[in-house]
Write an enzyme that holds these catalytic residues in place. Structure first.
Site, PDB file in Angstrom:
ATOM      1  N   HIS A 143     -41.763  26.625 -11.180  1.00  0.00           N
ATOM      2  CA  HIS A 143     -42.110  26.820 -12.722  1.00  0.00           C
ATOM      3  C   HIS A 143     -42.788  25.695 -12.964  1.00  0.00           C
ATOM      4  O   HIS A 143     -42.672  24.475 -12.316  1.00  0.00           O
ATOM      5  CB  HIS A 143     -40.979  27.091 -13.276  1.00  0.00           C
ATOM      6  N   GLY A 152     -47.268  31.942 -23.092  1.00  0.00           N
ATOM      7  CA  GLY A 152     -47.689  32.134 -24.600  1.00  0.00           C
ATOM      8  C   GLY A 152     -47.755  33.659 -24.982  1.00  0.00           C
ATOM      9  O   GLY A 152     -47.900  33.976 -25.929  1.00  0.00           O
ATOM     10  N   LYS A 191     -34.775  29.650 -20.210  1.00  0.00           N
ATOM     11  CA  LYS A 191     -34.779  28.232 -20.232  1.00  0.00           C
ATOM     12  C   LYS A 191     -33.354  27.594 -20.496  1.00  0.00           C
ATOM     13  O   LYS A 191     -32.299  27.868 -20.032  1.00  0.00           O
ATOM     14  CB  LYS A 191     -36.042  27.775 -20.954  1.00  0.00           C
ATOM     15  N   ASN A 250     -37.456  34.253 -19.202  1.00  0.00           N
ATOM     16  CA  ASN A 250     -36.799  32.950 -18.745  1.00  0.00           C
ATOM     17  C   ASN A 250     -36.169  32.355 -20.089  1.00  0.00           C
ATOM     18  O   ASN A 250     -36.618  32.148 -20.888  1.00  0.00           O
ATOM     19  CB  ASN A 250     -38.020  32.098 -18.083  1.00  0.00           C
ATOM     20  N   GLU A 257     -49.093  31.193 -14.150  1.00  0.00           N
ATOM     21  CA  GLU A 257     -49.009  30.602 -15.462  1.00  0.00           C
ATOM     22  C   GLU A 257     -49.885  29.304 -15.782  1.00  0.00           C
ATOM     23  O   GLU A 257     -49.393  28.252 -14.836  1.00  0.00           O
ATOM     24  CB  GLU A 257     -47.540  30.462 -15.991  1.00  0.00           C
ATOM     25  N   SER A 298     -39.954  32.133 -25.026  1.00  0.00           N
ATOM     26  CA  SER A 298     -39.634  31.745 -26.321  1.00  0.00           C
ATOM     27  C   SER A 298     -39.814  32.927 -27.246  1.00  0.00           C
ATOM     28  O   SER A 298     -39.263  32.899 -28.436  1.00  0.00           O
ATOM     29  CB  SER A 298     -40.534  30.533 -26.827  1.00  0.00           C
TER      30      SER A 298
END
Length: 210
Positions: free
Chosen positions: A87, A170, A11, A9, A135, A192
């Site tokens: 999400h 994570g 984002k 993703n 998630e 990330s």
């Protein structure tokens, strides 16, 4: 054993040309990865990469007198292969999810629905999404992965959901991926670890064990 499904993703970490640059890197490592993109980048990424581009969100509205909504019809026209729904950073009501799933399927778009826990996943499973991702919200963008913080959750979901699922929150390493798949997940969702990496190609290859 089937190859795990990987969702990245994007984002809103990057914009414009930098998004395409990152996607070219992802494509060079594995063109089968599903990428969640902002609506404004879908057309470019669909035309200039071979990645499976999903919208990060889709709204439900009948085409017509509406303003500011992202419709499945528009996503399809831009070249999207699917859409994310619900999400943790963009929750929507179950009734709206149900309508949006139907609208997406009418446009032949894949649907990837996010669930916060097993209870919600069981409810969302009834809508027959193409992908169901669990998630835990408290671990999203955190320092500890769901694989290490909540391995029992993955085992419980694998036992009780009775449907394929991906796990996220994570995820950063190949060990996280191995734990998740060993415990019953059919893939992972992350963000990330790749979008903020100084060397995304190296990081992605390490994560995939290449």
């Amino acid at each position: 054993m089937a190859k795990p499904t990987i969702i990245i993703n994007l984002k809103t970490y990057k914009q414009g040309a930098s998004v395409l640059k990152l996607c070219k890197v992802i494509e060079s490592v594995d063109k089968n990865i599903i990428v969640g993109a902002q609506a404004e980048d879908i057309s470019t990424l669909s035309k200039k990469t071979k990645l499976k581009i999903y919208a990060q969100h889709s709204d439900y509205q009948e085409p017509g007198r509406n303003t500011g909504f992202i419709l499945p019809e528009g996503l399809k026209a831009m070249g999207a292969k699917g859409a994310f729904l619900n999400h943790s950073e963009h929750r929507i009501d179950f009734k709206i999810i149900k309508k949006t799933v139907k609208a997406c399927k009418d446009e032949k778009l894949k649907v990837a629905i996010f669930a916060k826990d097993l209870k919600q996943a069981k409810k969302l499973k009834k809508l027959r999404p193409d992908l169901l991702i669990i998630e835990p919200p408290e671990l999203v963008a955190g320092k500890i992965s769901v694989s290490k913080a909540k391995p029992d959750l993955i085992k419980t979901v694998a036992k009780k959901l009775k449907a394929p699922f991906l796990i996220g929150a994570g995820i950063k390493t190949n060990e996280d991926l191995k734990i998740a798949t060993k415990l019953g997940a059919s893939g992972i969702a992350l963000s990330s670890a790749i979008t903020k990496a100084k060397n995304p190609k190296k990081k992605l290859k390490e994560l995939l064990g290449k």
